[in-house]
Design an enzyme around this catalytic site. Structure first.
Site, PDB file in Angstrom:
ATOM      1  N   GLN A  69      25.027 -16.983 -30.381  1.00 56.06           N
ATOM      2  CA  GLN A  69      24.772 -16.408 -29.053  1.00 56.06           C
ATOM      3  C   GLN A  69      23.334 -15.914 -28.897  1.00 56.06           C
ATOM      4  OE1 GLN A  69      26.784 -12.551 -27.531  1.00 56.06           O
ATOM      5  NE2 GLN A  69      27.467 -14.225 -26.220  1.00 56.06           N
ATOM      6  N   HIS A 116      21.320 -13.560 -26.437  1.00 59.13           N
ATOM      7  CA  HIS A 116      21.518 -12.539 -25.403  1.00 59.13           C
ATOM      8  C   HIS A 116      20.365 -12.647 -24.405  1.00 59.13           C
ATOM      9  CE1 HIS A 116      21.725  -8.575 -23.588  1.00 59.13           C
ATOM     10  NE2 HIS A 116      22.858  -8.325 -24.217  1.00 59.13           N
ATOM     11  N   ARG A 165      30.772 -15.512 -26.850  1.00 60.65           N
ATOM     12  CA  ARG A 165      31.462 -14.222 -26.822  1.00 60.65           C
ATOM     13  C   ARG A 165      31.084 -13.439 -25.571  1.00 60.65           C
ATOM     14  NH1 ARG A 165      29.945  -8.941 -28.156  1.00 60.65           N
ATOM     15  NH2 ARG A 165      27.956  -9.533 -29.068  1.00 60.65           N
ATOM     16  N   GLU A 216      23.233  -5.091 -22.291  1.00 60.36           N
ATOM     17  CA  GLU A 216      23.779  -5.595 -21.027  1.00 60.36           C
ATOM     18  C   GLU A 216      24.198  -4.448 -20.104  1.00 60.36           C
ATOM     19  OE1 GLU A 216      26.041  -9.162 -21.775  1.00 60.36           O
ATOM     20  OE2 GLU A 216      27.442  -8.572 -20.207  1.00 60.36           O
ATOM     21  N   LEU A 243      16.985  -5.183 -28.479  1.00 56.48           N
ATOM     22  CA  LEU A 243      17.921  -5.476 -27.397  1.00 56.48           C
ATOM     23  C   LEU A 243      17.812  -4.471 -26.253  1.00 56.48           C
ATOM     24  CD1 LEU A 243      20.438  -7.210 -26.552  1.00 56.48           C
ATOM     25  CD2 LEU A 243      21.778  -5.266 -27.314  1.00 56.48           C
ATOM     26  N   PHE A 255      30.555  -5.356 -17.350  1.00 59.00           N
ATOM     27  CA  PHE A 255      29.822  -6.162 -18.325  1.00 59.00           C
ATOM     28  C   PHE A 255      29.978  -7.623 -17.956  1.00 59.00           C
ATOM     29  CE2 PHE A 255      27.825  -5.360 -22.521  1.00 59.00           C
ATOM     30  CZ  PHE A 255      27.529  -4.022 -22.360  1.00 59.00           C
ATOM     31  N   ARG A 280      26.807 -14.581 -21.052  1.00 57.26           N
ATOM     32  CA  ARG A 280      25.461 -14.627 -21.642  1.00 57.26           C
ATOM     33  C   ARG A 280      24.901 -16.029 -21.757  1.00 57.26           C
ATOM     34  NH1 ARG A 280      26.696  -9.935 -26.114  1.00 57.26           N
ATOM     35  NH2 ARG A 280      26.546  -8.277 -24.562  1.00 57.26           N
ATOM     36  N   HIS A 282      21.543 -13.106 -31.086  1.00 60.58           N
ATOM     37  CA  HIS A 282      22.295 -11.856 -30.970  1.00 60.58           C
ATOM     38  C   HIS A 282      23.656 -11.838 -31.644  1.00 60.58           C
ATOM     39  CE1 HIS A 282      23.408  -8.051 -29.207  1.00 60.58           C
ATOM     40  NE2 HIS A 282      24.477  -8.579 -28.661  1.00 60.58           N
TER      41      HIS A 282
END
Ligand SMILES: Cc1cc2nc3c(=O)[nH]c(=O)nc-3n(C[C@H](O)[C@H](O)[C@H](O)COP(=O)(O)OP(=O)(O)OC[C@H]3O[C@@H](n4cnc5c(N)ncnc54)[C@H](O)[C@@H]3O)c2cc1C
Length: 572
Positions: free
Chosen positions: A235, A237, A385, A250, A247, A121, A281, A350
């Site tokens: 955030q 994404h 994050r 990821e 979404l 990730f 991100r 996100h």
């Protein structure tokens, strides 16, 4: 008429954090505690069900991973705004939660040797995401919900909308709520409370969140006098599917997907030559927007210009095994089969890094009240994050807050709730908002609020845009009045709920914008074009926001806790 329920612990919200907290409180109480879980949607419709890609934890020190490495990745990802003592605690507890869920029946993906599988990730220097195909949240929530049902002490109040937190002398006493089915007004008197109401993603028009992620909990805490923290950090994404915003996890890039511009280039080589698509991100989202703004994107509907996410080289078999949900979503919502064509994507709202201020164990400044999951700001995630750290955060902090609330409730007695506060809240909702109904059509106001946030408080920000956003949000709050409700019925009055949600969102939107205007530097997800550099000298500190007498945000600051990792440049 106010219905009164007395209980030991009230858990507000039944996503990953709320469910984990309720179970831990029940285990700790060993049959002695009565735990009420209130949720405005059925528990299994909480946003956590939609989390897809995975849950991060160090499982294999024998293969080179370590707590320090996970902590360092998290802190660097957070642009050094995370509190390092909290991060150290978190990375040590996260693996236990993975095994705990495993023991409760979670079908984690496996490696050929039978151990739990982990995928890559963004921002993590080791494969750390435990997953169940690309529907991890659905399975995790099912596992927790099933487990919660085994405890007699846990009672679910599905479709109960909490309207306020009751604090007296800085001590938690209970909550008020509306039973959606009947419209009846309730007081839940409790010894302890755990706020687990999730994030605020519906502030934005292009968002991955459920319609229920409307900042209610943040607004309730703020109005009750509790400070919010780091609200400027939202955030985006990198891979929201155009045009819906759904979404594309990821996991798609974790399994090897590429991002390409209109020249067919893997443009991430110009922004993060080492990590490429698996940079954090904030870095990938800025890169995408730069490509789009400099004319290397594709024209999208309604201004939603995009770049492409290409999975074709992974082949049908791998896509079907590891990313079946992504394939289904792309076909259904964009008419694109990722086995044959790349998918149109752009940065999408996100995650709220900010939230209700807590200490490193999840305690709010009010005695007897904890906050866990996305509504809280511990702070683990700082200015940005890392993927997979949120679901582990919910599990770890659900566990920690559930345990502390149980210990506290077992040694406390139920305190009186001043009924004048409860009756004033009842009048606010039923007399002023439902019957009174001042202001304009809330759906128009919501749309204008979202487009303001999407336009001026997105990836790139500057003083002019933020001032315009602040002016606009203030105007919208005026036009909102006390809230206009067209439907006058009591049963299932969703119109009333939408108005209460919008009331919360307008309050929080103002906090987000004011905080973004206040922070004159660029850090993590907060990029100011007029202050493009990170400024550790002046801004290596948390923003703490309290509600002033006129409802205006007031700013204070808290130092960031640094244990082992001094601030350094972020390169990927
Ligand atoms: C599409 C998507 C994919 C994601 N993928 C990942 C991933 O792969 N890995 C990862 O780690 N993280 C991921 N995240 C982030 C993570 O899923 C969330 O941060 C996390 O699930 C939040 O959980 P929560 O328990 O805090 O709240 P939520 O799951 O949002 O639940 C909030 C709860 O509060 C209740 N509630 C809210 N307001 C009220 C009110 N007024 N009265 C009563 N109840 C109320 C709701 O009913 C609900 O039960 C993803 C997020 C999204 C949106």
């Amino acid at each position: 008429m106010v219905e009164v329920v007395t209980t030991d612990i009230v858990v507000i919200g039944s996503g990953l954090a709320g469910l984990r907290a309720a179970i831990e409180a029940a285990r700790r109480g060993n049959g002695e505690l009565d735990i009420s879980v209130l949720t405005k949607v059925h528990a299994m419709r909480s946003h956590s069900v939609a989390y897809a890609g995975g849950t991060g934890a160090v499982l294999y020190p024998d293969e080179g991973d370590s707590y320090d490495l996970h902590a360092f990745d998290t802190i660097k990802g957070a642009a050094w705004l995370a509190d390092q003592d909290a991060v150290e605690l978190f990375v040590r507890l996260a693996p236990q939660e993975i095994y705990q869920l495993d023991h409760w029946g979670m079908p984690w993906g496996r490696r050929p040797d039978g151990r739990i599988a982990q995928r890559r990730f963004g921002g993590h220097s080791f494969p750390r995401a435990c997953f169940a195909a690309d529907k991890t949240g659905l399975y995790a929530m099912q596992t927790l919900y099933d487990t919660a049902l085994k405890y007699d002490g846990i009672k679910f109040y599905h479709e109960f909308f909490v309207t306020s937190l009751i604090l007296e002398n800085n001590e938690f006493r209970g909550v008020t709520a509306i039973d959606l089915k009947t419209g009846e007004f309730y007081l839940f008197k409790a010894k302890a409370g755990i706020l687990a109401t999730g994030g605020a993603g519906r502030l934005y028009p292009f968002t991955t969140y459920s319609h229920s992620s409307t900042a209610d909990g943040m607004a309730m805490a703020y109005r009750a006098g509790l400070p919010l923290k780091d609200m400027e950090f939202f955030q985006f994404h990198p891979t929201g599917l155009v045009p819906s915003g759904i979404l594309i996890s990821e996991a798609a890039r974790g399994e090897g997907g590429y991002l390409i511009n209109n020249k067919g280039e893997r443009f991430m080589k110009n922004y993060a030559p080492e990590r490429m698509e698996l940079a954090p991100r904030d870095v990938v989202s800025r890169a995408e927007m730069t490509e789009i703004l400099e004319g290397r994107g594709f024209k999208g509907p309604g201004g939603l210009d995009y770049v492409l996410l290409d999975l074709r080289h992974l082949g049908e078999e791998k896509i079907d095994e590891r990313l079946p949900h992504i394939r289904e979503l792309a076909i259904r919502f964009a008419g694109v089969d990722p086995v044959k064509e790349p998918m149109p994507v752009r940065p999408v709202a996100h995650y709220s890094m900010g939230g209700v201020h807590t200490d490193i164990y999840g305690a709010t400044p009010a005695k007897g009240l904890w906050a866990a999951g996305e509504v809280a700001c511990v702070s683990l995630h700082g200015a940005n994050r890392l993927g997979t750290n949120s679901s582990s955060d919910c599990l770890v902090y659900g566990m920690l807050t559930g345990r502390q609330a149980a210990d506290y409730a077992m040694k406390s007695s139920l305190r009186e709730v001043p009924m004048d506060i409860v009756e004033a809240e009842e009048r606010r909702i039923f007399d002023k908002i439902l019957k009174g109904s001042t202001g304009e059509n809330p759906y128009h106001i919501r749309r204008e609020m979202q487009s303001t946030m999407g336009k001026h408080v997105y990836i790139f920000r500057d003083e002019k845009g933020l001032k315009e956003a602040l002016r606009k949000i203030r105007e919208l709050r005026e036009r909102f009045g006390q809230g206009h409700v067209a439907d006058k019925d009591l049963e299932y009055n969703i119109n009333l709920i939408h108005v209460l949600e919008l009331d919360a969102m307008l309050e929080i939107a103002q906090v987000v914008v004011a905080s973004a205007l206040n922070r004159t530097e660029s850090r993590g997800a907060h990029t100011r074009l007029d202050y493009p550099k990170r400024d550790d000298e002046n801004w290596l500190k948390h923003t703490l926001i309290s509600r002033g007498a006129e409802g205006e945000p007031l700013f204070n600051y808290l130092p960031v806790t640094i244990t082992k990792w001094p601030p350094a440049e972020r390169k990927y």
